[in-house]
Design an enzyme around this catalytic site. Structure first.
Site, PDB file in Angstrom:
ATOM      1  N   ASP A 122       0.822  -1.210   0.000  1.00  0.00           N
ATOM      2  CA  ASP A 122       0.000   0.000   0.000  1.00  0.00           C
ATOM      3  C   ASP A 122       0.863   1.270   0.000  1.00  0.00           C
ATOM      4  O   ASP A 122       1.969   1.275   0.541  1.00  0.00           O
ATOM      5  CB  ASP A 122      -0.917  -0.013   1.237  1.00  0.00           C
ATOM      6  N   GLY A 123       0.314   2.329  -0.591  1.00  0.00           N
ATOM      7  CA  GLY A 123       0.977   3.636  -0.531  1.00  0.00           C
ATOM      8  C   GLY A 123       1.476   4.152  -1.873  1.00  0.00           C
ATOM      9  O   GLY A 123       2.104   5.220  -1.926  1.00  0.00           O
ATOM     10  N   TRP A 126       2.650   8.058  -2.644  1.00  0.00           N
ATOM     11  CA  TRP A 126       4.038   8.232  -3.099  1.00  0.00           C
ATOM     12  C   TRP A 126       4.067   9.154  -4.315  1.00  0.00           C
ATOM     13  O   TRP A 126       4.888  10.075  -4.394  1.00  0.00           O
ATOM     14  CB  TRP A 126       4.633   6.858  -3.444  1.00  0.00           C
ATOM     15  N   GLU A 141     -12.374  -4.731  -3.523  1.00  0.00           N
ATOM     16  CA  GLU A 141     -12.937  -3.390  -3.310  1.00  0.00           C
ATOM     17  C   GLU A 141     -12.246  -2.333  -4.178  1.00  0.00           C
ATOM     18  O   GLU A 141     -12.738  -1.199  -4.285  1.00  0.00           O
ATOM     19  CB  GLU A 141     -12.823  -2.985  -1.827  1.00  0.00           C
ATOM     20  N   ASN A 142     -11.117  -2.671  -4.779  1.00  0.00           N
ATOM     21  CA  ASN A 142     -10.416  -1.675  -5.596  1.00  0.00           C
ATOM     22  C   ASN A 142     -11.177  -1.322  -6.882  1.00  0.00           C
ATOM     23  O   ASN A 142     -10.842  -0.347  -7.567  1.00  0.00           O
ATOM     24  CB  ASN A 142      -8.987  -2.129  -5.928  1.00  0.00           C
ATOM     25  N   ARG A 193     -12.485   2.279  -7.386  1.00  0.00           N
ATOM     26  CA  ARG A 193     -11.646   3.406  -7.817  1.00  0.00           C
ATOM     27  C   ARG A 193     -12.098   3.921  -9.179  1.00  0.00           C
ATOM     28  O   ARG A 193     -12.798   3.219  -9.904  1.00  0.00           O
ATOM     29  CB  ARG A 193     -10.193   2.942  -7.893  1.00  0.00           C
TER      30      ARG A 193
HETATM   31  C1  IPE Z   1      -5.282  -2.710   0.060  1.00  0.00           C
HETATM   32  O1  IPE Z   1      -4.998  -1.363  -0.118  1.00  0.00           O
HETATM   33  C2  IPE Z   1      -5.269  -3.436  -1.245  1.00  0.00           C
HETATM   34  C3  IPE Z   1      -3.972  -3.564  -1.909  1.00  0.00           C
HETATM   35  C4  IPE Z   1      -2.833  -3.122  -1.472  1.00  0.00           C
HETATM   36  C5  IPE Z   1      -3.990  -4.256  -3.162  1.00  0.00           C
HETATM   37  P1  IPE Z   1      -6.163  -0.271  -0.218  1.00  0.00           P
HETATM   38  O2  IPE Z   1      -5.512   1.022  -0.420  1.00  0.00           O
HETATM   39  O3  IPE Z   1      -7.163  -0.696  -1.230  1.00  0.00           O
HETATM   40  O4  IPE Z   1      -6.834  -0.386   1.218  1.00  0.00           O
HETATM   41  P2  IPE Z   1      -7.768   0.631   1.991  1.00  0.00           P
HETATM   42  O5  IPE Z   1      -8.860   1.038   1.034  1.00  0.00           O
HETATM   43  O6  IPE Z   1      -6.932   1.789   2.400  1.00  0.00           O
HETATM   44  O7  IPE Z   1      -8.274  -0.140   3.171  1.00  0.00           O
HETATM   45  C1  IPE Z   2      -1.733   0.236  -3.254  1.00  0.00           C
HETATM   46  O1  IPE Z   2      -1.502   1.600  -3.316  1.00  0.00           O
HETATM   47  C2  IPE Z   2      -1.981  -0.369  -4.607  1.00  0.00           C
HETATM   48  C3  IPE Z   2      -3.373  -0.750  -4.846  1.00  0.00           C
HETATM   49  C4  IPE Z   2      -4.335  -0.753  -3.960  1.00  0.00           C
HETATM   50  C5  IPE Z   2      -3.711  -1.145  -6.192  1.00  0.00           C
HETATM   51  P1  IPE Z   2      -2.688   2.663  -3.258  1.00  0.00           P
HETATM   52  O2  IPE Z   2      -3.103   2.961  -4.647  1.00  0.00           O
HETATM   53  O3  IPE Z   2      -3.779   2.189  -2.367  1.00  0.00           O
HETATM   54  O4  IPE Z   2      -1.949   3.894  -2.633  1.00  0.00           O
HETATM   55  P2  IPE Z   2      -2.533   4.922  -1.577  1.00  0.00           P
HETATM   56  O5  IPE Z   2      -3.002   4.125  -0.382  1.00  0.00           O
HETATM   57  O6  IPE Z   2      -3.645   5.639  -2.234  1.00  0.00           O
HETATM   58  O7  IPE Z   2      -1.369   5.790  -1.255  1.00  0.00           O
HETATM   59 MG    MG Z   3      -4.153   2.448  -0.387  1.00  0.00          MG
END
Ligand code: IPE
Ligand code: IPE
Ligand code: MG
Length: 229
Positions: A13-14, A18, A60-61, A64
């Site tokens: 995550d992140g 970044w 849940e992604n 987005r």
């Molecule tokens: C969890 O990260 C899923 C992955 C890293 C693939 P998210 O960014 O989707 O999680 P939440 O929404 O902050 O809980």
């Molecule tokens: C994790 O990074 C990757 C996926 C969930 C696909 P994020 O896209 O959730 O990054 P942040 O949490 O918004 O920084």
């Molecule tokens: Mg995230």
């Protein structure tokens, strides 16, 4: 180092933050994130870890913006063959965890190619959780058991585990979450029942082999009791 985990699962995550901190589009963060995978996996395998599970896209992604989801799929398609070839050279088996049928057919094909290329390898296992949800997995497992007409009194934890996406793979010892959030986000709900957790503020694109060493060192200090003394 003693007391090493056999199965490490990572919530990568992140990436978005970044990129945002650098004034870049979120997809630039996802690209930087993909570029981190190989060195982190190598460093885990060097430390005798036999199973690595990476969370790449959650059920849940899909919430987005369409542009980000499409960009992620495109990135996967562009990179998976190259990454898979490298893993194959290291005798790694790649497996997919999640609902592959819910993905666009081109993404399905890319993932299947990577799994097929590496399926006869005898080395470490790399599970790629993409379109994965822990609750989906439990529901899918219940469906599978019903489809097999298994009588209710024959269903126990062993039978259930043997029908999860992770059939044959041991429970998770260590869950690492980068990016500062202190939650599990629907990841490996069953398999991480007794995992140790390592949360770090380091964003995934900044997570280096040195960070892997810190996580493993912390794991080495934990005393696991599994409910006993
Ligand atoms: C969890 O990260 C899923 C992955 C890293 C693939 P998210 O960014 O989707 O999680 P939440 O929404 O902050 O809980
Ligand atoms: C994790 O990074 C990757 C996926 C969930 C696909 P994020 O896209 O959730 O990054 P942040 O949490 O918004 O920084
Ligand atoms: Mg995230």
């Amino acid at each position: 180092m003693n007391n090493l985990p056999s199965h490490v699962a990572i919530i990568m995550d992140g990436n978005g933050r970044w990129a945002e901190r650098r004034g870049l589009p979120r997809l630039a963060g996802h690209l930087a994130g993909v570029n981190r995978i190989s060195s982190v996996v190598t460093s885990l395998l060097t430390n005798q870890v036999k199973y690595v599970t990476l969370y790449g896209f959650s059920s849940e992604n899909w919430n987005r913006p369409e542009e980000e989801v499409k960009g992620l799929f495109q990135l996967l398609e562009e990179r998976i063959d190259r990454e898979a070839a490298e893993m194959h050279n290291h005798n790694i088996q790649i497996k997919h965890l999640g609902r592959i049928n819910g993905l666009p057919s081109t993404v399905q094909n890319s993932i299947q190619r990577a799994c097929q290329l590496t399926q006869n390898n005898s080395g470490p296992v790399l599970n790629f959780a993409f379109n994965y949800g822990g609750r989906h997995e439990i529901v899918d497992t219940a469906r599978k058991l019903i489809e097999q007409n298994i009588p209710a009194d024959r269903i126990d934890e062993q039978v259930f585990a043997a029908n999860l996406y992770t059939a044959g793979i041991p429970d998770v010892d260590l869950v690492i979450r980068t990016g500062g959030e202190l939650r599990i986000s629907n990841f490996l709900l069953w398999q991480a029942a007794y995992a140790e957790y390592y949360f770090t503020d380091v964003l995934w694109p900044d997570f280096t082999p040195r960070q892997v060493e810190l996580a493993l060192a912390e794991f080495g200090k934990r005393k696991r009791r599994f409910g006993g003394l």
